[in-house]
Design a protein around this motif. Structure first.
Motif, PDB file in Angstrom:
ATOM      1  N   LYS A 152      -0.828   1.993  -1.028  1.00  0.00           N
ATOM      2  CA  LYS A 152      -0.354   2.694   0.159  1.00  0.00           C
ATOM      3  C   LYS A 152      -1.435   3.606   0.729  1.00  0.00           C
ATOM      4  O   LYS A 152      -2.066   4.380   0.009  1.00  0.00           O
ATOM      5  CB  LYS A 152       0.891   3.513  -0.177  1.00  0.00           C
ATOM      6  CG  LYS A 152       2.104   2.670  -0.554  1.00  0.00           C
ATOM      7  CD  LYS A 152       3.327   3.543  -0.776  1.00  0.00           C
ATOM      8  CE  LYS A 152       4.563   2.708  -1.100  1.00  0.00           C
ATOM      9  NZ  LYS A 152       5.765   3.561  -1.304  1.00  0.00           N
ATOM     10  N   GLU A 153      -1.621   3.521   2.044  1.00  0.00           N
ATOM     11  CA  GLU A 153      -2.595   4.356   2.737  1.00  0.00           C
ATOM     12  C   GLU A 153      -2.216   5.832   2.665  1.00  0.00           C
ATOM     13  O   GLU A 153      -3.092   6.712   2.696  1.00  0.00           O
ATOM     14  CB  GLU A 153      -2.704   3.892   4.188  1.00  0.00           C
ATOM     15  CG  GLU A 153      -3.756   4.610   5.005  1.00  0.00           C
ATOM     16  CD  GLU A 153      -3.875   4.045   6.403  1.00  0.00           C
ATOM     17  OE1 GLU A 153      -4.077   4.845   7.332  1.00  0.00           O
ATOM     18  OE2 GLU A 153      -3.757   2.816   6.568  1.00  0.00           O
ATOM     19  N   ASP A 154      -0.927   6.118   2.559  1.00  0.00           N
ATOM     20  CA  ASP A 154      -0.467   7.506   2.521  1.00  0.00           C
ATOM     21  C   ASP A 154      -1.019   8.266   1.320  1.00  0.00           C
ATOM     22  O   ASP A 154      -1.094   9.500   1.342  1.00  0.00           O
ATOM     23  CB  ASP A 154       1.058   7.564   2.499  1.00  0.00           C
ATOM     24  CG  ASP A 154       1.676   7.076   3.805  1.00  0.00           C
ATOM     25  OD1 ASP A 154       0.935   7.030   4.808  1.00  0.00           O
ATOM     26  OD2 ASP A 154       2.870   6.725   3.810  1.00  0.00           O
ATOM     27  N   ASN A 155      -1.395   7.543   0.261  1.00  0.00           N
ATOM     28  CA  ASN A 155      -1.933   8.197  -0.937  1.00  0.00           C
ATOM     29  C   ASN A 155      -3.435   8.436  -0.867  1.00  0.00           C
ATOM     30  O   ASN A 155      -4.002   9.083  -1.746  1.00  0.00           O
ATOM     31  CB  ASN A 155      -1.613   7.350  -2.176  1.00  0.00           C
ATOM     32  CG  ASN A 155      -0.127   7.232  -2.427  1.00  0.00           C
ATOM     33  OD1 ASN A 155       0.634   8.154  -2.141  1.00  0.00           O
ATOM     34  ND2 ASN A 155       0.308   6.085  -2.951  1.00  0.00           N
ATOM     35  N   ASP A 156      -4.088   7.916   0.165  1.00  0.00           N
ATOM     36  CA  ASP A 156      -5.530   8.096   0.299  1.00  0.00           C
ATOM     37  C   ASP A 156      -5.859   9.530   0.715  1.00  0.00           C
ATOM     38  O   ASP A 156      -5.033  10.232   1.313  1.00  0.00           O
ATOM     39  CB  ASP A 156      -6.096   7.118   1.333  1.00  0.00           C
ATOM     40  CG  ASP A 156      -5.994   5.675   0.875  1.00  0.00           C
ATOM     41  OD1 ASP A 156      -5.875   5.454  -0.348  1.00  0.00           O
ATOM     42  OD2 ASP A 156      -6.045   4.778   1.732  1.00  0.00           O
ATOM     43  N   LEU A 157      -7.088   9.953   0.405  1.00  0.00           N
ATOM     44  CA  LEU A 157      -7.541  11.311   0.702  1.00  0.00           C
ATOM     45  C   LEU A 157      -8.229  11.354   2.066  1.00  0.00           C
ATOM     46  O   LEU A 157      -8.943  10.424   2.450  1.00  0.00           O
ATOM     47  CB  LEU A 157      -8.511  11.790  -0.379  1.00  0.00           C
ATOM     48  CG  LEU A 157      -7.999  11.751  -1.817  1.00  0.00           C
ATOM     49  CD1 LEU A 157      -9.100  12.186  -2.786  1.00  0.00           C
ATOM     50  CD2 LEU A 157      -6.771  12.638  -1.983  1.00  0.00           C
ATOM     51  N   ARG A 192      -9.616  -0.498   5.867  1.00  0.00           N
ATOM     52  CA  ARG A 192      -9.267  -0.160   4.486  1.00  0.00           C
ATOM     53  C   ARG A 192      -9.536  -1.329   3.548  1.00  0.00           C
ATOM     54  O   ARG A 192      -9.840  -1.135   2.369  1.00  0.00           O
ATOM     55  CB  ARG A 192      -7.796   0.261   4.400  1.00  0.00           C
ATOM     56  CG  ARG A 192      -7.401   0.885   3.061  1.00  0.00           C
ATOM     57  CD  ARG A 192      -5.968   1.389   3.092  1.00  0.00           C
ATOM     58  NE  ARG A 192      -5.666   2.165   1.883  1.00  0.00           N
ATOM     59  CZ  ARG A 192      -5.227   1.639   0.740  1.00  0.00           C
ATOM     60  NH1 ARG A 192      -5.031   0.317   0.660  1.00  0.00           N
ATOM     61  NH2 ARG A 192      -4.974   2.409  -0.301  1.00  0.00           N
ATOM     62  N   ASP A 193      -9.455  -2.543   4.067  1.00  0.00           N
ATOM     63  CA  ASP A 193      -9.724  -3.731   3.259  1.00  0.00           C
ATOM     64  C   ASP A 193     -11.215  -3.994   3.069  1.00  0.00           C
ATOM     65  O   ASP A 193     -11.592  -4.817   2.234  1.00  0.00           O
ATOM     66  CB  ASP A 193      -9.076  -4.965   3.900  1.00  0.00           C
ATOM     67  CG  ASP A 193      -7.554  -4.871   3.905  1.00  0.00           C
ATOM     68  OD1 ASP A 193      -7.004  -4.215   3.001  1.00  0.00           O
ATOM     69  OD2 ASP A 193      -6.931  -5.437   4.831  1.00  0.00           O
TER      70      ASP A 193
END
Length: 369
Positions: A213-218, A172-173
Motif C-alpha cells: 500500500k502506498e499509504d504506508n510509504d514515507l 512506484r513500480d
C-alpha cells in the motif's frame, strides 16, 4: 504577476565580482587569451588524463566552499493532504490543478524560415533568461537503511504553458535506488525552461517501504518552491528542500541571454559482442559543476532515445565529457571531450571514433519564445 515573497539572495560583493570575472574569462578565453582547457579553442575532440574539476579549478570560489541554503516551501502546497489544490495563490500563478505534462517540444526554432537577413545574422529571434538544473542529490534520509527506493517527481512550471516539465519522474513500480549523499538521476527537462517570469518547482517524492500500500510509504519532500530574478542569481546555487523524512539538494542557476541546446547521441559501428559503458557529462558557462546526463550500458548500435535540453548562454562554449569503457573490464575508462559554441539557430555535429564503436553527437540550437 506575483512578486516573490522570498528574501533577496545574499551574496557578498567580492564573491559576486569573482563570479563575473570567472564568467568573463570562460566566455572570452577562445579569442585573445590562451585557453585554460586541454582541448584548445576550436571544435575538437581529445583525450585527457586530468579531471575537469582540475581543469576548471581557476573559476572556483576563493574559499572553495559551497553554500547550501534552505528552500522556502510555499505554505499549504502539500499534495499528500490535498492543500495544494485549494491554494488560490498557486492556482492563480501556476494553475497547479492542471496535471498534464507540457506538450511543447524542444528545437522549435532550430530551423526557422522567417529569419532576417538569415539564420546566422538573425535579428527577428531573441535570447532570454533560462533556468538550468545541475543536479539533484539525496542530502539526508531518516530511513534506517543503507539504500532507499524513491519514486515520485520533481517538475517545473514556467510561463510558456504552466504545465509540468519533469526533471525526474518515477513510478512506484519503477523506483530509483539510491543512498544518502548520492545523486538522483535527472531524466529532464523535456524542453528549455523560460525565466522571463517566475518559475514554480513542484515536487512530491516518497520512499517506498516495501509494502503493497502506498499509504504506508514515507514522504521525502512535498510542496512547491518559487524562483524569480529576486532569488535565482546568474550563477549556480544549491538549495535544500527539507521534508518529513529527509531532504533533497537541488543545484540550479538562472542563465542569462540563453539558448536551448538539445543533445542527441547516436552509437554506431558497434563491434559485435562488445558492451559499451557510457557516461556523459556537460559543463556550461565556465562552471566547474558538471551536469550528468546519462550513465548506461549499451550492447548494440543505437540512437539513445533520451534527449537532453540544456540552457547555454549565447556565444559561449558548451563542453561534453564522455567516459567510455567496456562492461566488466579491468581497464580504466577512457575520457573523450568535445565542445560546441552556442548559437540561436541551427545544428552542429561531431563524431568520436573509438576502437569498438563510434559516437555521433548532434546539438540543435534554438531560442525559446
Amino acid at each position: 504577476m506575483l512578486h516573490s515573497w522570498r528574501n533577496l539572495d545574499r551574496v557578498s560583493r567580492s564573491a559576486h565580482e569573482s563570479f563575473l570575472m570567472a564568467r568573463y574569462i570562460a566566455a572570452h578565453s577562445q579569442t585573445n587569451r590562451p585557453s585554460h582547457l586541454p582541448w584548445g579553442n576550436a571544435f575538437s575532440c581529445c583525450t585527457s588524463n586530468n579531471t575537469l574539476g582540475e581543469q576548471f579549478a581557476f573559476i572556483k570560489w576563493k574559499d572553495g566552499a559551497e553554500i547550501v541554503r534552505s528552500a522556502d516551501i510555499y505554505p499549504n502546497s502539500s499534495h499528500r493532504d490535498g492543500s495544494i489544490y485549494k491554494n488560490s495563490i498557486l492556482q492563480s500563478i501556476g494553475h497547479v490543478t492542471k496535471r498534464d505534462e507540457t506538450q511543447l517540444e524542444p528545437m522549435k526554432f532550430s530551423d526557422p524560415t522567417n529569419c532576417f537577413p538569415d539564420q546566422l545574422r538573425c535579428c527577428i529571434h531573441f535570447v532570454c533568461n533560462m533556468m538550468q538544473f545541475f543536479s539533484l542529490k539525496l542530502a539526508k534520509v531518516s530511513a534506517n537503511t543503507s539504500l532507499v527506493q524513491l519514486y515520485g517527481y520533481i517538475a517545473v512550471r514556467d510561463s510558456r504553458d504552466l504545465l509540468l516539465n519533469y526533471i525526474v519522474s518515477r513510478s512506484r513500480d519503477d523506483p530509483i535506488v539510491v543512498k544518502q549523499g548520492s545523486l538522483i538521476e535527472m531524466t529532464g527537462p523535456k524542453r528549455g525552461i523560460n525565466m522571463l517570469g517566475d518559475v514554480l518547482v513542484e515536487f512530491d517524492m516518497r520512499i517506498k517501504t516495501g509494502g503493497q500500500k502506498e499509504d504506508n510509504d514515507l514522504q521525502l519532500i512535498d510542496g512547491v518552491v518559487e524562483y524569480s530574478k529576486a532569488n535565482a542569481p546568474f550563477r549556480q546555487f544549491t538549495e535544500r528542500i527539507n521534508g518529513n523524512c529527509g531532504a533533497v539538494d537541488i543545484t540550479l542557476a538562472r542563465v542569462p541571454d540563453a539558448v536551448e541546446a538539445t543533445i542527441d547521441v547516436i552509437i554506431s559501428k558497434m563491434q559485435r559482442g562488445f558492451n559499451l559503458s557510457l557516461s556523459l557529462f556537460v559543463f556550461i558557462g565556465g562552471s566547474h559543476k558538471e551536469i550528468e546526463l546519462l550513465c548506461d550500458i549499451i550492447g548494440e548500435s543505437c540512437g539513445l532515445t533520451r534527449r537532453h535540453a540544456i540552457a547555454v548562454q549565447e556565444e559561449t562554449w558548451m563542453y561534453l565529457k564522455f567516459k567510455v569503457g567496456q562492461k566488466g573490464s579491468n581497464y580504466n575508462d577512457v575520457e573523450r571531450y568535445c565542445q560546441f559554441k552556442a548559437n540561436i539557430h541551427g545544428c552542429d555535429y561531431q563524431e568520436i571514433m573509438l576502437k569498438h564503436a563510434s559516437i555521433l553527437v548532434k546539438v540543435s540550437w534554438s531560442i525559446i519564445p
